[in-house]
Design an enzyme around this catalytic site. Structure first.
Site: not given
Length: 191
Positions: A24, A26, A99
């Protein structure tokens, strides 16, 4: 917890025998898709809201002048809309580096626009990482974003591209849109 989470994330999940995983996105994962994927679908997750509370010392800022990027903060009843990608587990070799500044891979339930569900992973920078900046008045956050730039470009570009991407998804994110308004207001005040 250290801001560099690469090894921590690589030791968290065993992907042996797994052919694909839902991820996911965002934040920048919505618009900067620099990884291969098998499928892409709009989705949302419950109990989280998007906030520009994570410092970016390596992409949208520097150690001396960190930028601000999004993370998710727990909030009962909240719904965060984003984009889900079905990926091969080897994609995490790249994404764990991208990340790495405080983000941990966590399990979550994704809800697709058609109402169906799937289990997946999401990167969240939690409060206990060294790069977490936390809450500040939105005008102050917007000023910090306006002033920051790093190897991936101006922090303002990140905010504006995210706001545009959220509108394209039909996502309502008052926090992001308020920061965008402050940023644009400051820009028009400078001319």
């Amino acid at each position: 917890m250290s801001a560099n989470t690469i090894e921590h994330n690589r030791n968290r999940y065993n992907f042996a025998g797994v052919e694909s995983v839902w991820l996911f996105g965002y934040g920048s994962l919505i618009y900067k898709v620099d990884f291969p994927f098998l499928e892409q679908r709009p989705a949302s997750i419950r109990g989280w809201e998007r906030r520009f509370w994570q410092g970016s010392h390596d992409h949208r800022g520097t150690p001396e002048q960190p930028g601000r990027v999004v993370t998710l903060i727990e909030k009962p009843g909240a719904v965060c809309k984003g984009m889900a990608f079905r990926v091969s587990p080897n994609v995490f070799e790249h994404l764990d580096v991208r990340e790495k500044n405080g983000y941990l891979r966590l399990s979550t339930t994704l809800t697709f626009d058609d109402g169906s569900h799937a289990e997946g992973l999401v990167y969240i920078a939690t409060e206990d990482n060294e790069a977490f900046l936390g809450h500040a008045p939105e005008a102050d956050i917007a000023r910090q974003i306006a002033a920051a730039s790093g190897p991936s470009g101006p922090n303002a570009e990140y905010l504006l591209r995210l706001a545009d991407s959220l509108r394209a998804l039909g996502a309502d994110c008052p926090h992001t849109f308020a920061l965008e308004a402050h940023l644009r207001s400051a820009d028009s005040g400078d001319s």
